[in-house]
Design an enzyme around this catalytic site. Structure first.
Site, short mmCIF file in Angstrom:
data_model
loop_
_atom_site.label_atom_id
_atom_site.label_comp_id
_atom_site.label_asym_id
_atom_site.label_seq_id
_atom_site.Cartn_x
_atom_site.Cartn_y
_atom_site.Cartn_z
CB CYS A 20 -1.02 -0.01 1.14
SG CYS A 20 -0.32 -0.18 2.78
CE LYS A 36 -3.53 -4.26 8.30
NZ LYS A 36 -2.41 -3.92 7.41
CE LYS A 96 -2.06 -2.84 11.73
NZ LYS A 96 -1.60 -2.72 10.39
C1 PBG Z 1 0.09 -1.82 5.82
C2 PBG Z 1 -0.06 -1.53 7.25
C3 PBG Z 1 -0.96 -0.68 7.90
C4 PBG Z 1 -0.60 -0.68 9.25
C5 PBG Z 1 0.48 -1.54 9.38
N1 PBG Z 1 0.79 -2.08 8.14
C6 PBG Z 1 -2.05 0.19 7.39
C7 PBG Z 1 -3.23 -0.35 6.75
O1 PBG Z 1 -3.51 -1.56 6.74
O2 PBG Z 1 -3.95 0.48 6.19
C8 PBG Z 1 -1.25 0.13 10.33
C9 PBG Z 1 -0.42 0.40 11.54
C10 PBG Z 1 -0.91 1.48 12.41
O3 PBG Z 1 -2.03 2.02 12.28
O4 PBG Z 1 -0.14 1.85 13.31
N2 PBG Z 1 -0.95 -2.50 5.21
#
Ligand code: PBG
Length: 324
Positions: A122, A195, A248
């Site tokens: 991303c 996640k 997460k």
């Molecule tokens: C990449 C990623 C994200 C986060 C960690 N790896 C963002 C998302 O999924 O949009 C978020 C970490 C945070 O909010 O501290 N995909």
């Protein structure tokens, strides 16, 4: 045994008793500190929605690592913001890419630092989605190949561990195979196994410039309403070869951390994400809460729920707090 024979207050009388029976501990060794690496030289800019968190250029990494190590924080996870983005995220696996350069700099300046990399597209795609688009959809299987290439390029640059955060199906197996074929049998995978599609990632997307330019991530990240599905996601990643399972965000998902801890015997990690950090900071700066104590209590709750490892922007603050 009931009152008045049993009086729980007997063992709360003073700090010696309290610390003798304390069930949960946190050490800096349990914490992983996220770092945002940006192009340029001499860059150290604060993220406006994350006070105390800085986006830094590669040349600042030696200094940053030494500060962490002096506090006992010897784990970092790297997020790169590339010079250029394209539709297929090729910057993610470029030989001289931002993360690849950052790994080398860290290994040079602070070889004791354990370096984990976030594996996702991303930050590298012009559309901000975590994979390759077919029309408006993120295509699972064509993304796997790019993720595996990215993880391999991190290992080649010297990373100690890779952490896929894309939520494509089958990516742990694909990454494991790519690493093994290239003799990186000993590089573990910390999978963002569970996640959720969370609004708590808002400040991160400012820091990493990775907000999707259209739509959202609901077709690949998990629905916050689902707990049984979390067990299926984790089981898949175990079967595909994950070494550490991550949940997460953390605080809104303590039940999920606890269930993973009960049902699996792999180490469990939890990501205390950007929005969770920002809320505590914001209230602390206004004097509405005691920031330090809320930080410590929050991280303790994540450990108590069952996480061995916590990824947190508070890693350095917590290490300082533990010294006091
Ligand atoms: C990449 C990623 C994200 C986060 C960690 N790896 C963002 C998302 O999924 O949009 C978020 C970490 C945070 O909010 O501290 N995909």
């Amino acid at each position: 045994m009931v009152f008045p024979e049993y009086r729980p207050r007997r063992l709360r009388k003073n700090e010696a008793f309290r610390s003798m029976i304390r069930e949960t501990q946190i050490s800096p060794a349990n914490l992983i500190y996220p770092l945002f690496i940006v192009p340029g030289k001499g860059v150290r800019e604060e993220v406006s929605s994350m006070p105390g968190v800085f986006r830094i250029s590669v040349d600042q990494l030696g200094r940053e690592a030494k500060e962490c190590l002096a506090l006992g924080v010897n784990n970092v996870i790297l997020f790169g913001i590339p010079e250029q983005k394209d539709a297929v995220g090729s910057g993610a696996h470029a030989k001289g890419g931002i993360v690849q350069r950052a790994i080398k700099e860290l290994k040079n300046k602070a070889p004791e630092m354990l370096v984990t990399t976030d594996v996702c597209l991303c930050e590298y795609t012009s559309h901000g989605h975590c994979g390759i688009l077919h029309g408006q959809e993120v295509d699972n299987d064509s993304t796997l190949e790019v993720l595996a290439k990215t993880a391999l390029s991190h290992a080649e640059a010297g990373a100690d561990m890779v952490a896929p955060s894309d939520m494509m199906d089958g990516r742990v197996a694909e990454i494991r195979a790519a690493l093994d074929e290239n003799n990186f049998h000993d590089i573990p995978i910390m999978s963002y196994a569970v996640k959720y599609c969370s609004a708590f990632y808002g400040p991160f997307r400012e820091a990493a410039e990775s907000a999707p330019s259209f739509g959202d991530r609901r077709s690949y990240q998990m629905d916050p309403a689902n707990a049984r599905e979390a067990m299926r996601e984790a089981t898949l990643d175990v079967d595909e070869g994950a070494d550490i399972l991550m949940v997460k965000p953390a605080v809104a998902y303590l039940d999920i951390i606890s269930r993973l801890r009960e049902e699996f015997d792999l180490p469990v990690a939890a990501y205390h994400v950007s929005g969770e950090y920002a809320m505590i900071k914001a209230a602390g700066l206004r004097g509405w809460i005691d920031e330090e104590r809320v930080m410590a209590e929050t991280l303790l709750s994540i450990r108590r729920a069952g996480a061995d490892i916590i990824l947190t922007y508070f890693a350095k603050d917590m290490a300082r707090y533990l010294r006091k």
